[in-house]
Design a protein around this motif. Sequence first.
Motif, PDB file in Angstrom:
ATOM      1  N   MET A 194       0.818  -1.211   0.000  1.00  0.00           N
ATOM      2  CA  MET A 194       0.000   0.000   0.000  1.00  0.00           C
ATOM      3  C   MET A 194       0.852   1.261   0.000  1.00  0.00           C
ATOM      4  O   MET A 194       2.020   1.236   0.361  1.00  0.00           O
ATOM      5  CB  MET A 194      -0.911   0.002   1.230  1.00  0.00           C
ATOM      6  CG  MET A 194      -1.955  -1.093   1.231  1.00  0.00           C
ATOM      7  SD  MET A 194      -3.005  -1.095  -0.231  1.00  0.00           S
ATOM      8  CE  MET A 194      -4.041   0.314   0.099  1.00  0.00           C
TER       9      MET A 194
ATOM     10  N   ARG B  65      -3.448   5.204  -2.216  1.00  0.00           N
ATOM     11  CA  ARG B  65      -4.283   4.002  -2.389  1.00  0.00           C
ATOM     12  C   ARG B  65      -5.025   3.665  -1.108  1.00  0.00           C
ATOM     13  O   ARG B  65      -6.167   3.201  -1.129  1.00  0.00           O
ATOM     14  CB  ARG B  65      -3.420   2.824  -2.851  1.00  0.00           C
ATOM     15  CG  ARG B  65      -3.060   2.915  -4.335  1.00  0.00           C
ATOM     16  CD  ARG B  65      -2.201   1.732  -4.778  1.00  0.00           C
ATOM     17  NE  ARG B  65      -2.844   0.465  -4.515  1.00  0.00           N
ATOM     18  CZ  ARG B  65      -2.216  -0.569  -3.954  1.00  0.00           C
ATOM     19  NH1 ARG B  65      -0.951  -0.473  -3.614  1.00  0.00           N
ATOM     20  NH2 ARG B  65      -2.854  -1.696  -3.764  1.00  0.00           N
TER      21      ARG B  65
ATOM     22  N   GLU C 236      -7.932   5.869  -0.916  1.00  0.00           N
ATOM     23  CA  GLU C 236      -8.918   5.466  -1.921  1.00  0.00           C
ATOM     24  C   GLU C 236      -9.715   4.252  -1.423  1.00  0.00           C
ATOM     25  O   GLU C 236     -10.938   4.185  -1.574  1.00  0.00           O
ATOM     26  CB  GLU C 236      -8.187   5.137  -3.225  1.00  0.00           C
ATOM     27  CG  GLU C 236      -9.101   4.885  -4.398  1.00  0.00           C
ATOM     28  CD  GLU C 236      -8.339   4.309  -5.597  1.00  0.00           C
ATOM     29  OE1 GLU C 236      -7.128   4.566  -5.726  1.00  0.00           O
ATOM     30  OE2 GLU C 236      -8.974   3.576  -6.380  1.00  0.00           O
TER      31      GLU C 236
END
Lengths: 225, 433
Positions: free
Chosen positions: A142, A146, A149
Motif C-alpha cells: 500500500m 491508495r 482510496e
Amino acid sequence: MSLTDQTIVDARECAARYPDSRSALLPLLHLVQSAEGTVTSDGIALCADVLGLTTAEVAGVATFYTMYKRHKVGRYHVGVCTNTLCAVLGGDAIWDALSERLGVGHDEVTADGTISLERIECQAACTHAPVMTANWEFLDDMDVPRALEVVEKLRAGEPVMSTRGPRIGTFQEIERSLAGFDDGLANEGGKDVRMLAGLDYAKQHGMSAPAGPAHSPLSVAKTEG
Amino acid sequence: MPLTPILTAHWDDEDSHTLTGYRRHGGYDMVAVTLNSNPDDVINLVKESGLRGRGGAGFPTGMKWSFVPQNDGKPHYLVVNADESEPGACKDIPLMMANPHALIEGCILASYAIRANHAFIYIRGEVPHVIRRVAAAAREAYSAGLLGKNIQGSGFDLDLVVHAGAGAYICGEETALLDSLEGRRGQPRLKPPFPAVAGLYASPTVINNVETIANIPTIVRNGADWFKQFGTEKSPGFKLFAVSGHVERPGIYEAPLGTTMRELLDYAGGVRKGHELKFWIPGGSSVPMLMPEHLDTPLTYEDMGALGTMLGTGTPMVFDETTSVVRAISRWIHFYKHESCGKCTPCREGTFWLDQILERFENGTAAETDIEKVDEICKQIAGRSFCALGDAASTPYAPALRYFREEFLAGTHTPANQLFDPVASTVFTGAMA
C-alpha cells in the motif's frame, strides 16, 4: 442480524467438529461476532450454553484474543500494520493519513459506523509491506493515496478487491467464514509477483532442483522386502 | 547456490491450489505408498533425511515423531502450527495460499507415521483467505477419499480439522497453541511433560510447522539421500526464504540451506537503488540482528548459531541506512509487550517497562542511565519465563546497542524522527514528495 435458533444450530455444528466440544469455543466466538457484530453478553451465554461452560470461562477466553471485539467495529474493520518493518516502509505514514481522514484513532469507529481502525501487528505478509487489511483481507504494497482510496470506496459502499483474495465482505460475513462456514470464495485471487519472485527468477535463469529417483524408497523397500 | 524451486515449483499454475492442480504434478501419489508401508519406516525415513523443524527452533522432525509413545492405548494427534505471526515471517501463509494440498498430503503421511487419526491445522485468524483455501483443500481431499474413513482402502482413518485462531502471537508457542485449540486462553504450559507425551487433551501430540509438514511428501517421494544433497550435514534440505524490506524484489525464494544472504540479496535485486544495507535480521524479530559483514555466512542453523543469532524462520528482513535502529527496536519491543500473555511476571511486567523506556529513546527524552536500565531489565526477563516470548523480547536490544550505541545515546536528546526522516525510509518516498 442477531442471535437466532439458526445460530444455535450452527454452534452445535461447530462443536461437533472436535473430539472435545470445548475446542469449538474460538470458532463459536467468531460465530457470535458474525451474528451480533461483536461479542455480546447474549453471545457469551450462548457459547456457555452450547459447550457446557460458565459464562466466566467464556468471557475469560473472549477477552484474551484481539480479534474478539467487546464493542462495535465498523462494517469494514481496517487494519494498518505498524510493526517495525511495515511502519518503516510506510505503515506509520498510512496510519497517520487514514486516522486524520477518518477522524478516528486506534480501536475507534467513524460516526456513520462504516469504518473502524486498528493498529495491527505483523500479518505474515512482510514481503508485501506496507500491509493493510480490511476485515482481515490482504491489501498489500500500500501507499497513502491508495489507502485513502480504499477507505473512501468502502465508506461509499463501492466494491474493493483484496490484493490476494476476493472482494472484501462485511465484518460479519468474514467472521462467519472464520467460524468455519464455507463462503464459496476460496478460488478468488491468491497469487502475485512477490509469492512467485523466486520461481520467476529461477525460470528466467534456468535454475531448477535436481530430479529424484524413479521410485519412493518406501515402495522400493516394499518391493525388495 | 542456485535457487531450487521444489515446494514452490508449480505455484505459477493457475490452479496450483486445487486438487486437480496438485495431482497434475504427482500430488497425493505418496499416500498409497505410505499407507502400504510400516509407520516406523516412515519415521525412520524422516529421521534419516535430517529434516529440522521450519518454524524457528529447528528441532529434528523425525526425532520429535519418535518421542510419541506407541501402543499406549491413547489417541494421538497431529497439530500443524499455522499461526505464522513472528514479525518478518511470511512463508507459511503463501505456501498455504498457493499449495494447500501439499500441507494436507503431509498431514496424511505424518499422521500415519505417528499413528494419529485426528489432525488439526491451527491457522491464525487474521488470514481469512488462507483459511478458505486450506478448508477448501480439505473438503476436496475428503471428497476424493484422501481423508476420512478407510483412506484408499488402507484401513487408515484420518479426520482433519481446519481451525481459525483469533489474534494472539503467543499461540505460535506450541503449548499455548494447544491450550488455545482446547478452547482456552492461549497461555504456555510448563514442560515437561512435553506434548509428545501429554499434548492435546493430555494425549501424545506432535506439533509441526506448516513448511515442515509440506516437506514430508517430497522426502517420501525422493528419499533421504536426495534430500540431503541440499544444505549441510547439520542443516539438510531446502528452505522457503522470504526476503522483505528495503530490497528491489521482496518475495519468496526457495533455495538450499547454506545459501548466503548475499546470494539471496542478489536474487532479490539487491538493496533498493541508491541505498546501502544497514542491518538485517535472518529469521524474525526474535533473533539478533546481523550486519553487512555477515552477508557471506551460510544461512544454516549451525552457522547462524555460531554468529550468536539464529536461522529462526529463515525470513530475512533488510533495512537500509534510512532506518532508525531505535525506532525499529522500540516497535518490536512494543509488539512483545502487546503479545505477552501475562502468565509470567518477568515477561508481563518487563515488557511493559521496556516499552516505556524505548519510547523515551524514540522521543529523545531518555536518560543516559536508561541505556543500562534496559539491558538490566532484558536480563531479568530472559530465561525467567515459561516460554520463549520473554527471551525473544529481551533479544533485539543488546545487539542493537552493540552495533548502534550512538543512536541510543542520541535518544537522550534528539527524537529518532529528527535523526532519520521517516519519509526517507518508506517505499513510496517519491510519491510522498
